[in-house]
Design a protein around this motif. Structure first.
Motif, PDB file in Angstrom:
ATOM      1  N   ALA A   1      -0.986  -7.323   4.349  1.00 62.38           N
ATOM      2  CA  ALA A   1      -0.386  -6.286   5.190  1.00 62.38           C
ATOM      3  C   ALA A   1      -1.150  -4.969   5.088  1.00 62.38           C
ATOM      4  N   PRO A   2      -1.242  -4.226   6.196  1.00 67.50           N
ATOM      5  CA  PRO A   2      -1.862  -2.907   6.142  1.00 67.50           C
ATOM      6  C   PRO A   2      -1.011  -1.946   5.322  1.00 67.50           C
ATOM      7  N   SER A   3      -1.657  -0.989   4.691  1.00 62.64           N
ATOM      8  CA  SER A   3      -0.928   0.039   3.946  1.00 62.64           C
ATOM      9  C   SER A   3      -1.701   1.333   4.025  1.00 62.64           C
ATOM     10  N   VAL A   4      -0.998   2.442   3.980  1.00 64.25           N
ATOM     11  CA  VAL A   4      -1.626   3.745   4.114  1.00 64.25           C
ATOM     12  C   VAL A   4      -2.648   3.944   2.985  1.00 64.25           C
ATOM     13  N   GLY A   5      -3.883   4.274   3.359  1.00 64.52           N
ATOM     14  CA  GLY A   5      -4.936   4.468   2.366  1.00 64.52           C
ATOM     15  C   GLY A   5      -5.300   3.222   1.597  1.00 64.52           C
ATOM     16  N   ASN A   6      -4.859   2.049   2.081  1.00 68.49           N
ATOM     17  CA  ASN A   6      -5.030   0.783   1.353  1.00 68.49           C
ATOM     18  C   ASN A   6      -4.397   0.876  -0.039  1.00 68.49           C
ATOM     19  N   SER A   7      -3.242   1.548  -0.076  1.00 70.13           N
ATOM     20  CA  SER A   7      -2.580   1.823  -1.353  1.00 70.13           C
ATOM     21  C   SER A   7      -1.785   0.643  -1.898  1.00 70.13           C
ATOM     22  N   GLN A   8      -1.358  -0.268  -1.041  1.00 65.51           N
ATOM     23  CA  GLN A   8      -0.543  -1.418  -1.452  1.00 65.51           C
ATOM     24  C   GLN A   8       0.547  -0.994  -2.447  1.00 65.51           C
ATOM     25  N   PRO A   9       1.451  -0.092  -2.027  1.00 66.19           N
ATOM     26  CA  PRO A   9       2.400   0.484  -2.977  1.00 66.19           C
ATOM     27  C   PRO A   9       3.608  -0.394  -3.287  1.00 66.19           C
ATOM     28  N   TRP A  10       3.653  -1.603  -2.703  1.00 69.64           N
ATOM     29  CA  TRP A  10       4.823  -2.464  -2.928  1.00 69.64           C
ATOM     30  C   TRP A  10       4.836  -3.025  -4.341  1.00 69.64           C
TER      31      TRP A  10
ATOM     32  N   VAL B   1      12.560  -5.068  -3.931  1.00 68.83           N
ATOM     33  CA  VAL B   1      11.252  -4.553  -3.524  1.00 68.83           C
ATOM     34  C   VAL B   1      11.286  -3.029  -3.587  1.00 68.83           C
ATOM     35  N   PHE B   2      10.252  -2.460  -4.197  1.00 67.91           N
ATOM     36  CA  PHE B   2      10.178  -1.027  -4.411  1.00 67.91           C
ATOM     37  C   PHE B   2       8.857  -0.479  -3.896  1.00 67.91           C
ATOM     38  N   CYS B   3       8.853   0.827  -3.661  1.00 64.73           N
ATOM     39  CA  CYS B   3       7.617   1.542  -3.349  1.00 64.73           C
ATOM     40  C   CYS B   3       7.286   2.420  -4.550  1.00 64.73           C
ATOM     41  N   ASP B   4       6.083   2.264  -5.073  1.00 64.89           N
ATOM     42  CA  ASP B   4       5.642   3.061  -6.223  1.00 64.89           C
ATOM     43  C   ASP B   4       5.010   4.361  -5.730  1.00 64.89           C
ATOM     44  N   HIS B   5       5.762   5.432  -5.795  1.00 61.36           N
ATOM     45  CA  HIS B   5       5.265   6.715  -5.316  1.00 61.36           C
ATOM     46  C   HIS B   5       4.277   7.362  -6.275  1.00 61.36           C
ATOM     47  N   ALA B   6       4.068   6.753  -7.439  1.00 58.06           N
ATOM     48  CA  ALA B   6       3.094   7.277  -8.386  1.00 58.06           C
ATOM     49  C   ALA B   6       1.787   6.491  -8.351  1.00 58.06           C
ATOM     50  N   THR B   7       1.651   5.571  -7.388  1.00 60.54           N
ATOM     51  CA  THR B   7       0.437   4.762  -7.349  1.00 60.54           C
ATOM     52  C   THR B   7      -0.796   5.641  -7.154  1.00 60.54           C
TER      53      THR B   7
END
Length: 213
Positions: A48-57, A111-117
């Motif tokens: 899946a695409p993610s902003v900045g290729n961050s894969q924050p899931w 499922v969570f988003c890691d805002h510290a990634t």
């Protein structure tokens, strides 16, 4: 440079059919899901695409009976509050709806988003940090379609208190709760949403959702 694939009319028709069959499944058999099938679905979701290729899931697979019981108590309390808030006419319909599959689904995922990634270096998320959350939602959409293509059902349980979910699962402070997903083999199949079948809400035309400016 990769060669552009050709998606013929048959494939496009099958894709449209898959999207129509992407239902929010709440009625599951208890049969286990093979681990290799789960691995293949997660591999597809990672594309899946993610902003900045961050894969924050970030996934927490909830297997403990005690943890599942905490999630269930959370749902029951929130569901009771939601029922009490309905008008008399709506309450009768609401009470008939099956809104979660947590009692039967063999696979349950928080499922969570890691805002510290640090992955992605903040690209695209400095002015709109919510793009991290949207990236996780986009990944879930891909997982959902992949699961349905494999004959599995997926249900998104949203009648939960996020703070209680995080406390029950002891998540890091940087984890934002996005979804609790039930995954397994459907007990029954329907092309129409349960909310439509039970008279809660019909779908509306796309024309009512787009405005030229």
């Amino acid at each position: 440079m990769a060669q552009t694939p050709v998606f013929d009319p048959q494939f496009r028709a099958e894709l449209a059919e898959l999207m129509r069959w992407r239902r929010d499944v709440r009625r599951f058999r208890t049969d286990p899901v093979p681990e290799d099938l789960l691995d293949s679905l997660f591999d597809l979701a990672q594309i899946a695409p993610s902003v900045g290729n961050s894969q924050p899931w970030r996934f927490l697979r909830v297997v403990s009976a005690d943890k599942r019981a905490e999630i269930r108590r959370n749902f029951l309390a929130c569901n009771a509050e939601a029922l009490a808030a309905q008008s008399d006419e709506r309450a009768a319909i609401y009470a008939r709806l099956k809104l979660a599959g947590i009692d039967a689904a063999p696979v349950q995922l928080a499922v969570f988003c890691d805002h510290a990634t640090e992955q992605g270096h903040g690209l695209g998320a400095r002015t709109m940090p919510e793009m991290l959350d949207y990236s996780v939602v986009g990944m879930i959409a891909g997982l959902w379609l992949s699961a349905r293509a494999a004959g599995l059902g997926l249900g998104w349980v949203s009648i939960l208190d996020p703070a209680q979910v995080c406390a029950a699962l002891d998540t890091p402070p940087s984890y934002k709760f996005i979804a609790f997903l039930c995954l397994g083999w459907p007990e029954e199949e329907h092309v129409d949403p349960e909310l439509v079948r039970n008279g809660w809400q019909e779908r509306t035309d796309f024309g009512r959702r787009i405005v030229n400016v």
